[in-house]
Design an enzyme around this catalytic site. Structure first.
Site, PDB file in Angstrom:
ATOM      1  N   ILE A  12       0.846  -1.201   0.000  1.00  0.00           N
ATOM      2  CA  ILE A  12       0.000   0.000   0.000  1.00  0.00           C
ATOM      3  C   ILE A  12       0.879   1.248   0.000  1.00  0.00           C
ATOM      4  CG2 ILE A  12      -1.771   1.294   1.263  1.00  0.00           C
ATOM      5  CD1 ILE A  12      -2.753  -1.402   2.429  1.00  0.00           C
ATOM      6  N   ASP A  31      11.539   2.725   6.091  1.00  0.00           N
ATOM      7  CA  ASP A  31      11.161   1.318   5.891  1.00  0.00           C
ATOM      8  C   ASP A  31      12.382   0.455   6.174  1.00  0.00           C
ATOM      9  OD1 ASP A  31      10.317  -1.238   4.612  1.00  0.00           O
ATOM     10  OD2 ASP A  31       8.648  -0.022   3.903  1.00  0.00           O
ATOM     11  N   SER A  34      11.665  -5.167   5.587  1.00  0.00           N
ATOM     12  CA  SER A  34      11.400  -6.531   6.071  1.00  0.00           C
ATOM     13  C   SER A  34      10.385  -7.239   5.178  1.00  0.00           C
ATOM     14  CB  SER A  34      10.918  -6.514   7.527  1.00  0.00           C
ATOM     15  OG  SER A  34       9.865  -5.602   7.697  1.00  0.00           O
ATOM     16  N   SER A  35       9.360  -6.546   4.742  1.00  0.00           N
ATOM     17  CA  SER A  35       8.457  -7.140   3.736  1.00  0.00           C
ATOM     18  C   SER A  35       8.351  -6.252   2.499  1.00  0.00           C
ATOM     19  CB  SER A  35       7.069  -7.402   4.324  1.00  0.00           C
ATOM     20  OG  SER A  35       6.472  -6.191   4.728  1.00  0.00           O
ATOM     21  N   LEU A  71       2.125   3.550   7.879  1.00  0.00           N
ATOM     22  CA  LEU A  71       1.666   2.277   7.316  1.00  0.00           C
ATOM     23  C   LEU A  71       2.551   1.102   7.739  1.00  0.00           C
ATOM     24  CD1 LEU A  71       1.123   3.594   3.670  1.00  0.00           C
ATOM     25  CD2 LEU A  71      -0.656   3.237   5.366  1.00  0.00           C
ATOM     26  N   ALA A  73       4.072  -1.898   9.395  1.00  0.00           N
ATOM     27  CA  ALA A  73       3.510  -2.859  10.347  1.00  0.00           C
ATOM     28  C   ALA A  73       3.837  -4.266   9.855  1.00  0.00           C
ATOM     29  CB  ALA A  73       1.988  -2.712  10.431  1.00  0.00           C
ATOM     30  N   TYR A 139      -2.928  -8.811  16.323  1.00  0.00           N
ATOM     31  CA  TYR A 139      -2.893  -7.786  15.263  1.00  0.00           C
ATOM     32  C   TYR A 139      -4.015  -6.776  15.474  1.00  0.00           C
ATOM     33  CZ  TYR A 139      -3.459  -5.875  10.515  1.00  0.00           C
ATOM     34  OH  TYR A 139      -3.598  -5.041   9.430  1.00  0.00           O
ATOM     35  N   VAL A 183      -4.967 -13.041  -0.049  1.00  0.00           N
ATOM     36  CA  VAL A 183      -5.578 -14.147  -0.789  1.00  0.00           C
ATOM     37  C   VAL A 183      -5.568 -13.901  -2.299  1.00  0.00           C
ATOM     38  CG1 VAL A 183      -7.972 -13.285  -0.508  1.00  0.00           C
ATOM     39  CG2 VAL A 183      -7.541 -15.732  -0.811  1.00  0.00           C
ATOM     40  N   GLY A 274      -8.350 -17.622  14.344  1.00  0.00           N
ATOM     41  CA  GLY A 274      -8.659 -16.185  14.435  1.00  0.00           C
ATOM     42  C   GLY A 274      -9.272 -15.617  13.170  1.00  0.00           C
TER      43      GLY A 274
HETATM   44  P1  NAD Z   1       3.321  -4.562   3.555  1.00  0.00           P
HETATM   45  O1  NAD Z   1       3.920  -5.651   4.391  1.00  0.00           O
HETATM   46  O2  NAD Z   1       3.472  -4.628   2.086  1.00  0.00           O
HETATM   47  O3  NAD Z   1       3.882  -3.146   4.031  1.00  0.00           O
HETATM   48  C1  NAD Z   1       4.378  -2.908   5.320  1.00  0.00           C
HETATM   49  C2  NAD Z   1       5.691  -2.161   5.167  1.00  0.00           C
HETATM   50  O4  NAD Z   1       6.188  -1.866   6.466  1.00  0.00           O
HETATM   51  C3  NAD Z   1       6.775  -2.997   4.447  1.00  0.00           C
HETATM   52  O5  NAD Z   1       7.412  -2.212   3.470  1.00  0.00           O
HETATM   53  C4  NAD Z   1       7.743  -3.366   5.566  1.00  0.00           C
HETATM   54  O6  NAD Z   1       9.059  -3.543   5.101  1.00  0.00           O
HETATM   55  C5  NAD Z   1       7.580  -2.166   6.487  1.00  0.00           C
HETATM   56  N1  NAD Z   1       7.938  -2.465   7.875  1.00  0.00           N
HETATM   57  C6  NAD Z   1       7.575  -3.536   8.611  1.00  0.00           C
HETATM   58  N2  NAD Z   1       8.135  -3.462   9.835  1.00  0.00           N
HETATM   59  C7  NAD Z   1       8.869  -2.312   9.856  1.00  0.00           C
HETATM   60  C8  NAD Z   1       9.682  -1.689  10.827  1.00  0.00           C
HETATM   61  N3  NAD Z   1       9.881  -2.236  12.043  1.00  0.00           N
HETATM   62  N4  NAD Z   1      10.289  -0.506  10.525  1.00  0.00           N
HETATM   63  C9  NAD Z   1      10.125   0.054   9.287  1.00  0.00           C
HETATM   64  N5  NAD Z   1       9.361  -0.502   8.333  1.00  0.00           N
HETATM   65  C10 NAD Z   1       8.743  -1.670   8.617  1.00  0.00           C
HETATM   66  O7  NAD Z   1       1.780  -4.475   3.993  1.00  0.00           O
HETATM   67  P2  NAD Z   1       0.590  -3.634   3.396  1.00  0.00           P
HETATM   68  O8  NAD Z   1      -0.451  -4.580   2.977  1.00  0.00           O
HETATM   69  O9  NAD Z   1       1.096  -2.609   2.460  1.00  0.00           O
HETATM   70  O10 NAD Z   1       0.053  -2.912   4.719  1.00  0.00           O
HETATM   71  C11 NAD Z   1       0.292  -1.548   5.002  1.00  0.00           C
HETATM   72  C12 NAD Z   1      -0.493  -1.175   6.273  1.00  0.00           C
HETATM   73  O11 NAD Z   1      -1.882  -1.322   6.061  1.00  0.00           O
HETATM   74  C13 NAD Z   1      -0.163  -2.033   7.491  1.00  0.00           C
HETATM   75  O12 NAD Z   1      -0.186  -1.217   8.636  1.00  0.00           O
HETATM   76  C14 NAD Z   1      -1.285  -3.041   7.522  1.00  0.00           C
HETATM   77  O13 NAD Z   1      -1.510  -3.544   8.836  1.00  0.00           O
HETATM   78  C15 NAD Z   1      -2.436  -2.170   7.070  1.00  0.00           C
HETATM   79  N6  NAD Z   1      -3.559  -2.924   6.483  1.00  0.00           N
HETATM   80  C16 NAD Z   1      -3.392  -3.608   5.327  1.00  0.00           C
HETATM   81  C17 NAD Z   1      -4.487  -4.274   4.772  1.00  0.00           C
HETATM   82  C18 NAD Z   1      -4.387  -5.044   3.487  1.00  0.00           C
HETATM   83  O14 NAD Z   1      -5.416  -5.558   3.056  1.00  0.00           O
HETATM   84  N7  NAD Z   1      -3.239  -5.137   2.842  1.00  0.00           N
HETATM   85  C19 NAD Z   1      -5.732  -4.217   5.423  1.00  0.00           C
HETATM   86  C20 NAD Z   1      -5.837  -3.545   6.621  1.00  0.00           C
HETATM   87  C21 NAD Z   1      -4.760  -2.859   7.142  1.00  0.00           C
HETATM   88  C1  UD1 Z   2      -6.361  -8.907   5.556  1.00  0.00           C
HETATM   89  C2  UD1 Z   2      -4.997  -8.250   5.704  1.00  0.00           C
HETATM   90  C3  UD1 Z   2      -4.851  -7.669   7.073  1.00  0.00           C
HETATM   91  C4  UD1 Z   2      -6.021  -6.732   7.306  1.00  0.00           C
HETATM   92  C5  UD1 Z   2      -7.363  -7.423   7.094  1.00  0.00           C
HETATM   93  C6  UD1 Z   2      -8.494  -6.409   7.158  1.00  0.00           C
HETATM   94  C7  UD1 Z   2      -3.365  -9.319   4.224  1.00  0.00           C
HETATM   95  C8  UD1 Z   2      -2.267 -10.313   4.098  1.00  0.00           C
HETATM   96  N1  UD1 Z   2      -3.948  -9.225   5.451  1.00  0.00           N
HETATM   97  O1  UD1 Z   2      -6.510 -10.017   6.452  1.00  0.00           O
HETATM   98  O2  UD1 Z   2      -3.628  -6.948   7.157  1.00  0.00           O
HETATM   99  O3  UD1 Z   2      -5.986  -6.188   8.586  1.00  0.00           O
HETATM  100  O4  UD1 Z   2      -7.385  -7.974   5.796  1.00  0.00           O
HETATM  101  O5  UD1 Z   2      -9.709  -6.987   6.780  1.00  0.00           O
HETATM  102  O6  UD1 Z   2      -3.703  -8.625   3.299  1.00  0.00           O
HETATM  103  N2  UD1 Z   2      -7.262 -17.509   2.385  1.00  0.00           N
HETATM  104  C9  UD1 Z   2      -7.367 -18.713   1.725  1.00  0.00           C
HETATM  105  N3  UD1 Z   2      -6.310 -19.152   1.002  1.00  0.00           N
HETATM  106  C10 UD1 Z   2      -5.148 -18.446   0.887  1.00  0.00           C
HETATM  107  C11 UD1 Z   2      -5.038 -17.207   1.559  1.00  0.00           C
HETATM  108  C12 UD1 Z   2      -6.128 -16.763   2.321  1.00  0.00           C
HETATM  109  O7  UD1 Z   2      -8.394 -19.383   1.815  1.00  0.00           O
HETATM  110  O8  UD1 Z   2      -4.232 -18.906   0.193  1.00  0.00           O
HETATM  111  C13 UD1 Z   2      -8.432 -17.024   3.135  1.00  0.00           C
HETATM  112  C14 UD1 Z   2      -8.141 -16.634   4.574  1.00  0.00           C
HETATM  113  O9  UD1 Z   2      -8.217 -17.730   5.445  1.00  0.00           O
HETATM  114  C15 UD1 Z   2      -9.249 -15.597   4.820  1.00  0.00           C
HETATM  115  C16 UD1 Z   2      -9.415 -14.929   3.446  1.00  0.00           C
HETATM  116  O10 UD1 Z   2      -8.871 -15.834   2.494  1.00  0.00           O
HETATM  117  O11 UD1 Z   2     -10.439 -16.240   5.171  1.00  0.00           O
HETATM  118  C17 UD1 Z   2      -8.685 -13.601   3.347  1.00  0.00           C
HETATM  119  O12 UD1 Z   2      -7.353 -13.816   3.795  1.00  0.00           O
HETATM  120  P1  UD1 Z   2      -6.200 -12.708   3.682  1.00  0.00           P
HETATM  121  O13 UD1 Z   2      -6.086 -12.220   2.290  1.00  0.00           O
HETATM  122  O14 UD1 Z   2      -4.974 -13.270   4.330  1.00  0.00           O
HETATM  123  O15 UD1 Z   2      -6.777 -11.481   4.495  1.00  0.00           O
HETATM  124  P2  UD1 Z   2      -7.361 -11.307   5.977  1.00  0.00           P
HETATM  125  O16 UD1 Z   2      -6.990 -12.413   6.866  1.00  0.00           O
HETATM  126  O17 UD1 Z   2      -8.798 -10.959   5.798  1.00  0.00           O
END
Ligand code: NAD
Ligand code: UD1
Length: 312
Positions: A12, A31, A34-35, A71, A73, A139, A183, A274
């Site tokens: 993001i 950053d 780490s991911s 962002l 995390a 989380y 997913v 969970g």
């Molecule tokens: P992501 O893992 O791609 O991005 C997280 C970034 O944070 C990475 O670049 C990682 O290297 C960096 N990071 C991790 N630990 C760190 C540290 N200790 N110091 C500095 N940088 C660090 O994940 P994302 O999907 O882009 O998520 C971004 C944010 O949005 C997160 O806070 C996540 O919890 C939140 N979020 C994401 C989703 C989703 O669907 N992807 C949904 C809800 C909330």
């Molecule tokens: C995701 C986010 C999390 C965020 C949350 C908010 C990711 C990795 N995680 O969690 O940071 O806070 O949304 O709603 O983006 N699944 C499968 N097969 C797979 C992978 C996942 O069946 O190979 C299922 C999971 O069990 C879950 C659903 O798909 O039921 C969504 O999983 P996932 O994309 O990991 O997201 P969330 O757990 O909802």
């Protein structure tokens, strides 16, 4: 305007940085990679490779900025269940550290990535921002406590704080490699490689998917808005839609070219610990605040994911 984006090398974050640069903003990224990936940080942004768990790195990062978009995390719910204290150090302790550094430096605006996960296992048609929350995983507990800390920083130090509860964000640059990957990234990769898809549970769980480019536009607008009240503003970032994993596969398979008549092979495994059964947000607040926000349709967004993956 100068903006610090923590986690700007992530999925993001890299899109948010891109949007801020398009708007002519100066951007610094902190950053630890780490991911995130160095190559995902758009040209034109300053990258500070450091961890937000380091207080001196946080202090240096906020120096001279007008707004922080936080962002960074450990974004995997499953990982937090397996390693609560390690994820807590990043997801909550470092959030407090960064907010403290920002208020000390006189930063006016703090935009925080919260999560739909705070609503927990409560069953309701659509979660609204004023509905009770029930975080059930480390989380989600950390994300909700992070919001509560921002309420404190707003009241005590006049910080204009925004907690954005992201629902399931998807799009290009979401990495499929980790077992904790989102997913859509995993299913798209599986379909493109002709591998079976692993579905945890019965596949009838639902999510409110939102395209990352739309999220970047929403986050950027929050960061850019002139500071308003010294109170925490909480907002869902979602589409108000519901898609089951089975429906997702049915939409995604044709986009990958995998639908030649034969259904993709699906392997069922037990539901994850969970895991939330149904997650859908009420987007009324978001729509009232940003009536003409972009709304990329799921099939179009999935096509962009597939194009990005096919481009290597
Ligand atoms: P992501 O893992 O791609 O991005 C997280 C970034 O944070 C990475 O670049 C990682 O290297 C960096 N990071 C991790 N630990 C760190 C540290 N200790 N110091 C500095 N940088 C660090 O994940 P994302 O999907 O882009 O998520 C971004 C944010 O949005 C997160 O806070 C996540 O919890 C939140 N979020 C994401 C989703 C989703 O669907 N992807 C949904 C809800 C909330
Ligand atoms: C995701 C986010 C999390 C965020 C949350 C908010 C990711 C990795 N995680 O969690 O940071 O806070 O949304 O709603 O983006 N699944 C499968 N097969 C797979 C992978 C996942 O069946 O190979 C299922 C999971 O069990 C879950 C659903 O798909 O039921 C969504 O999983 P996932 O994309 O990991 O997201 P969330 O757990 O909802």
């Amino acid at each position: 305007m100068h903006v610090l984006v923590s986690g700007g090398a992530g999925f993001i974050g890299s899109h948010v940085v891109e949007r801020l640069l398009e708007h002519g903003r100066r951007v610094r990224v902190i950053d630890d990679l780490s991911s995130g990936r160095r190559e995902h940080v758009p040209d034109g942004a300053e990258l500070v490779e450091a961890s937000i768990t380091d207080p001196s790195a946080c202090r240096a990062a906020v120096d001279g900025v007008d707004a922080v978009v936080h962002l960074a995390a450990i974004a995997s719910v499953t990982r937090s269940v397996e390693a609560p204290s390690a994820t807590h150090e990043v997801n909550l302790a470092a959030t407090i550290r960064l907010a403290e550094a920002a208020t000390t430096a006189g930063v006016a605006r703090f935009v925080y990535a919260s999560s739909a996960a705070v609503y927990g296992l409560i069953e309701r048609d659509a979660h609204g921002e004023h509905d009770p929350v029930a975080p059930v995983t480390p989380y989600a507990i950390d994300k909700y406590t992070g919001e509560t800390y921002l309420r404190f920083f707003a009241a005590e130090h006049g910080l204009d704080a925004r907690a954005l509860r992201f629902f399931n964000v998807y799009g290009p640059r979401q990495l499929p490699s980790s077992p904790y990957a989102g997913v859509i990234a995993r299913f798209a990769t599986g379909l493109l490689q002709g591998e079976p898809l692993t579905v945890y549970g019965d596949g009838e769980q639902t999510r409110d998917f939102i395209y990352v480019g739309d999220v970047a536009t929403i986050v950027t607008r929050h960061a850019e808005e002139p500071p308003t009240s010294a109170a925490l503003r909480v907002m869902n970032v979602c589409n108000g839609s519901r898609t089951s994993l089975h429906d997702l596969i049915a939409t995604l398979a044709p986009a990958t070219g995998a639908a030649t008549g034969a259904a993709p092979e699906i392997r069922h495994e037990p539901a994850r610990s969970g895991d939330i059964r149904h997650s859908r947000g009420d987007d009324a607040e978001l729509t009232a605040w940003f009536p003409d926000r972009p709304r990329t349709a799921l099939d179009e967004g999935l096509r962009r994911v597939v194009d990005w993956m096919q481009a290597g």
